[in-house]
Design a protein around this motif. Structure first.
Motif, PDB file in Angstrom:
ATOM      1  N   MET A   1      17.303 -20.436  -1.092  1.00 53.52           N
ATOM      2  CA  MET A   1      16.728 -20.935  -2.119  1.00 53.52           C
ATOM      3  C   MET A   1      17.657 -20.652  -3.419  1.00 53.52           C
ATOM      4  O   MET A   1      17.264 -19.702  -4.080  1.00 53.52           O
ATOM      5  N   PRO A   2      18.723 -21.280  -3.598  1.00 52.77           N
ATOM      6  CA  PRO A   2      19.602 -20.792  -4.327  1.00 52.77           C
ATOM      7  C   PRO A   2      19.451 -20.933  -6.149  1.00 52.77           C
ATOM      8  O   PRO A   2      19.981 -20.204  -6.902  1.00 52.77           O
ATOM      9  N   LYS A   3      18.451 -21.951  -6.380  1.00 54.18           N
ATOM     10  CA  LYS A   3      18.039 -22.373  -7.896  1.00 54.18           C
ATOM     11  C   LYS A   3      16.891 -21.534  -8.230  1.00 54.18           C
ATOM     12  O   LYS A   3      15.994 -22.184  -9.282  1.00 54.18           O
ATOM     13  N   ILE A   4      16.620 -20.390  -7.787  1.00 51.11           N
ATOM     14  CA  ILE A   4      15.420 -19.748  -8.199  1.00 51.11           C
ATOM     15  C   ILE A   4      15.637 -18.929  -9.326  1.00 51.11           C
ATOM     16  O   ILE A   4      16.578 -18.023  -9.315  1.00 51.11           O
ATOM     17  N   PRO A   5      14.977 -18.970 -10.469  1.00 51.04           N
ATOM     18  CA  PRO A   5      15.104 -17.923 -11.635  1.00 51.04           C
ATOM     19  C   PRO A   5      14.937 -16.531 -11.281  1.00 51.04           C
ATOM     20  O   PRO A   5      14.214 -16.160 -10.282  1.00 51.04           O
ATOM     21  N   ARG A   6      15.866 -15.659 -11.602  1.00 50.60           N
ATOM     22  CA  ARG A   6      15.800 -14.415 -11.481  1.00 50.60           C
ATOM     23  C   ARG A   6      14.339 -13.710 -11.537  1.00 50.60           C
ATOM     24  O   ARG A   6      14.154 -12.765 -10.634  1.00 50.60           O
ATOM     25  N   ALA A   7      13.550 -13.913 -12.590  1.00 51.14           N
ATOM     26  CA  ALA A   7      12.164 -13.352 -12.675  1.00 51.14           C
ATOM     27  C   ALA A   7      11.306 -13.498 -11.461  1.00 51.14           C
ATOM     28  O   ALA A   7      10.730 -13.019 -10.888  1.00 51.14           O
ATOM     29  N   VAL A   8      11.440 -14.704 -11.026  1.00 52.66           N
ATOM     30  CA  VAL A   8      10.891 -15.123  -9.660  1.00 52.66           C
ATOM     31  C   VAL A   8      11.227 -14.643  -8.534  1.00 52.66           C
ATOM     32  O   VAL A   8      10.503 -13.902  -7.787  1.00 52.66           O
ATOM     33  N   ARG A   9      12.605 -14.592  -8.582  1.00 53.95           N
ATOM     34  CA  ARG A   9      13.105 -13.624  -7.295  1.00 53.95           C
ATOM     35  C   ARG A   9      12.577 -12.268  -7.274  1.00 53.95           C
ATOM     36  O   ARG A   9      12.112 -11.619  -6.259  1.00 53.95           O
ATOM     37  N   ALA A  10      12.639 -11.899  -8.559  1.00 56.62           N
ATOM     38  CA  ALA A  10      12.251 -10.214  -8.597  1.00 56.62           C
ATOM     39  C   ALA A  10      10.855  -9.933  -8.594  1.00 56.62           C
ATOM     40  O   ALA A  10      10.321  -9.121  -7.721  1.00 56.62           O
ATOM     41  N   GLU A  11       9.919 -10.873  -8.805  1.00 57.65           N
ATOM     42  CA  GLU A  11       8.472 -10.969  -8.488  1.00 57.65           C
ATOM     43  C   GLU A  11       8.249 -11.173  -7.150  1.00 57.65           C
ATOM     44  O   GLU A  11       7.388 -10.290  -6.535  1.00 57.65           O
ATOM     45  N   ALA A  12       8.874 -11.942  -6.317  1.00 52.89           N
ATOM     46  CA  ALA A  12       8.568 -12.113  -4.988  1.00 52.89           C
ATOM     47  C   ALA A  12       9.187 -10.815  -4.092  1.00 52.89           C
ATOM     48  O   ALA A  12       8.371 -10.523  -3.348  1.00 52.89           O
ATOM     49  N   TYR A  13      10.115 -10.316  -4.395  1.00 54.11           N
ATOM     50  CA  TYR A  13      10.868  -8.942  -3.980  1.00 54.11           C
ATOM     51  C   TYR A  13       9.651  -7.788  -4.193  1.00 54.11           C
ATOM     52  O   TYR A  13       9.366  -7.145  -3.166  1.00 54.11           O
ATOM     53  N   ARG A  14       9.077  -7.758  -5.363  1.00 45.69           N
ATOM     54  CA  ARG A  14       8.012  -6.794  -5.686  1.00 45.69           C
ATOM     55  C   ARG A  14       6.875  -7.026  -4.909  1.00 45.69           C
ATOM     56  O   ARG A  14       6.293  -5.875  -4.232  1.00 45.69           O
ATOM     57  N   MET A  15       6.546  -8.173  -4.745  1.00 39.64           N
ATOM     58  CA  MET A  15       5.303  -8.438  -3.743  1.00 39.64           C
ATOM     59  C   MET A  15       5.609  -8.188  -2.477  1.00 39.64           C
ATOM     60  O   MET A  15       4.643  -7.763  -1.614  1.00 39.64           O
ATOM     61  N   LEU A  16       6.798  -8.171  -1.862  1.00 37.29           N
ATOM     62  CA  LEU A  16       7.005  -8.023  -0.511  1.00 37.29           C
ATOM     63  C   LEU A  16       6.946  -6.416  -0.022  1.00 37.29           C
ATOM     64  O   LEU A  16       6.697  -6.196   0.892  1.00 37.29           O
ATOM     65  N   ARG A  17       7.089  -5.701  -1.186  1.00 34.92           N
ATOM     66  CA  ARG A  17       7.080  -4.177  -0.801  1.00 34.92           C
ATOM     67  C   ARG A  17       5.776  -3.922  -0.327  1.00 34.92           C
ATOM     68  O   ARG A  17       5.859  -2.952   0.451  1.00 34.92           O
ATOM     69  N   HIS A  18       4.686  -4.546  -0.658  1.00 32.42           N
ATOM     70  CA  HIS A  18       3.371  -4.145  -0.061  1.00 32.42           C
ATOM     71  C   HIS A  18       2.581  -5.081   0.929  1.00 32.42           C
ATOM     72  O   HIS A  18       1.528  -4.897   1.032  1.00 32.42           O
ATOM     73  N   TYR A  19       3.455  -6.124   1.182  1.00 30.88           N
ATOM     74  CA  TYR A  19       2.768  -7.394   1.839  1.00 30.88           C
ATOM     75  C   TYR A  19       2.747  -6.868   3.277  1.00 30.88           C
ATOM     76  O   TYR A  19       3.532  -6.162   3.888  1.00 30.88           O
ATOM     77  N   PRO A  20       1.492  -7.187   3.851  1.00 34.07           N
ATOM     78  CA  PRO A  20       1.456  -6.942   5.347  1.00 34.07           C
ATOM     79  C   PRO A  20       2.355  -7.130   6.315  1.00 34.07           C
ATOM     80  O   PRO A  20       2.821  -8.462   6.344  1.00 34.07           O
ATOM     81  N   SER A  21       2.738  -6.386   7.215  1.00 38.66           N
ATOM     82  CA  SER A  21       3.868  -6.546   8.087  1.00 38.66           C
ATOM     83  C   SER A  21       3.192  -7.144   9.585  1.00 38.66           C
ATOM     84  O   SER A  21       1.895  -7.336   9.323  1.00 38.66           O
ATOM     85  N   ASP A  22       3.972  -7.472  10.418  1.00 35.57           N
ATOM     86  CA  ASP A  22       3.446  -8.104  11.709  1.00 35.57           C
ATOM     87  C   ASP A  22       2.378  -7.036  12.175  1.00 35.57           C
ATOM     88  O   ASP A  22       1.377  -7.364  12.909  1.00 35.57           O
ATOM     89  N   TYR A  23       2.747  -5.818  12.155  1.00 40.07           N
ATOM     90  CA  TYR A  23       2.080  -4.650  12.599  1.00 40.07           C
ATOM     91  C   TYR A  23       0.792  -4.519  12.123  1.00 40.07           C
ATOM     92  O   TYR A  23      -0.194  -4.277  12.906  1.00 40.07           O
ATOM     93  N   ASP A  24       0.748  -4.576  10.665  1.00 34.29           N
ATOM     94  CA  ASP A  24      -0.486  -4.388  10.067  1.00 34.29           C
ATOM     95  C   ASP A  24      -1.346  -5.641  10.481  1.00 34.29           C
ATOM     96  O   ASP A  24      -2.479  -5.527  10.659  1.00 34.29           O
ATOM     97  N   LEU A  25      -0.909  -7.006  10.526  1.00 37.72           N
ATOM     98  CA  LEU A  25      -1.701  -7.907  10.686  1.00 37.72           C
ATOM     99  C   LEU A  25      -2.102  -7.917  12.352  1.00 37.72           C
ATOM    100  O   LEU A  25      -3.573  -8.137  12.501  1.00 37.72           O
ATOM    101  N   ASP A  26      -1.544  -7.380  13.157  1.00 42.73           N
ATOM    102  CA  ASP A  26      -2.035  -7.269  14.430  1.00 42.73           C
ATOM    103  C   ASP A  26      -2.999  -6.170  14.580  1.00 42.73           C
ATOM    104  O   ASP A  26      -3.989  -6.149  15.054  1.00 42.73           O
ATOM    105  N   ARG A  27      -2.980  -5.145  13.761  1.00 43.65           N
ATOM    106  CA  ARG A  27      -3.880  -4.015  13.679  1.00 43.65           C
ATOM    107  C   ARG A  27      -5.358  -4.620  13.075  1.00 43.65           C
ATOM    108  O   ARG A  27      -6.371  -4.493  13.401  1.00 43.65           O
ATOM    109  N   LEU A  28      -5.082  -5.375  12.099  1.00 41.09           N
ATOM    110  CA  LEU A  28      -6.191  -6.147  11.452  1.00 41.09           C
ATOM    111  C   LEU A  28      -6.972  -6.994  12.574  1.00 41.09           C
ATOM    112  O   LEU A  28      -7.981  -6.869  12.479  1.00 41.09           O
TER     113      LEU A  28
END
Length: 81
Positions: free
Chosen positions: A27-54
């Motif tokens: 996604m080349p035309k995404i504003p830097r602030a949106v890209r940074a927010e997505a990165y920040r959200m991913l840090r604590h987003y559930p992984s496949d391992y977390d989903l399987d445990r849930l």
């Protein structure tokens, strides 16, 4: 009405969307602030391992894949309410 397997897929697809937002080649035309927010959200987003445990602990909330008969019965019961 959302079924447990639909929730599982929605969480996985949302994580992939956030990953794609972080990737300038996908996604080349995404504003830097949106890209940074997505990165920040991913840090604590559930992984496949977390989903399987849930899914193991709470299959009524989230499950990887539901049997077709179970899905049909749950859908039927929801429409009766």
């Amino acid at each position: 009405m959302t079924l447990p397997d639909e929730r599982y897929r929605a969480i996985r697809q949302t994580r992939q969307f956030l990953i794609d937002l972080c990737d300038r080649t996908v996604m080349p035309k995404i504003p830097r602030a949106v890209r940074a927010e997505a990165y920040r959200m991913l840090r604590h987003y559930p992984s496949d391992y977390d989903l399987d445990r849930l899914a193991e602990k709470a299959p009524d909330v989230i499950i990887r894949e539901m049997e077709p008969l179970t899905r049909m019965v749950m859908t039927y019961e929801e429409t009766k309410r």
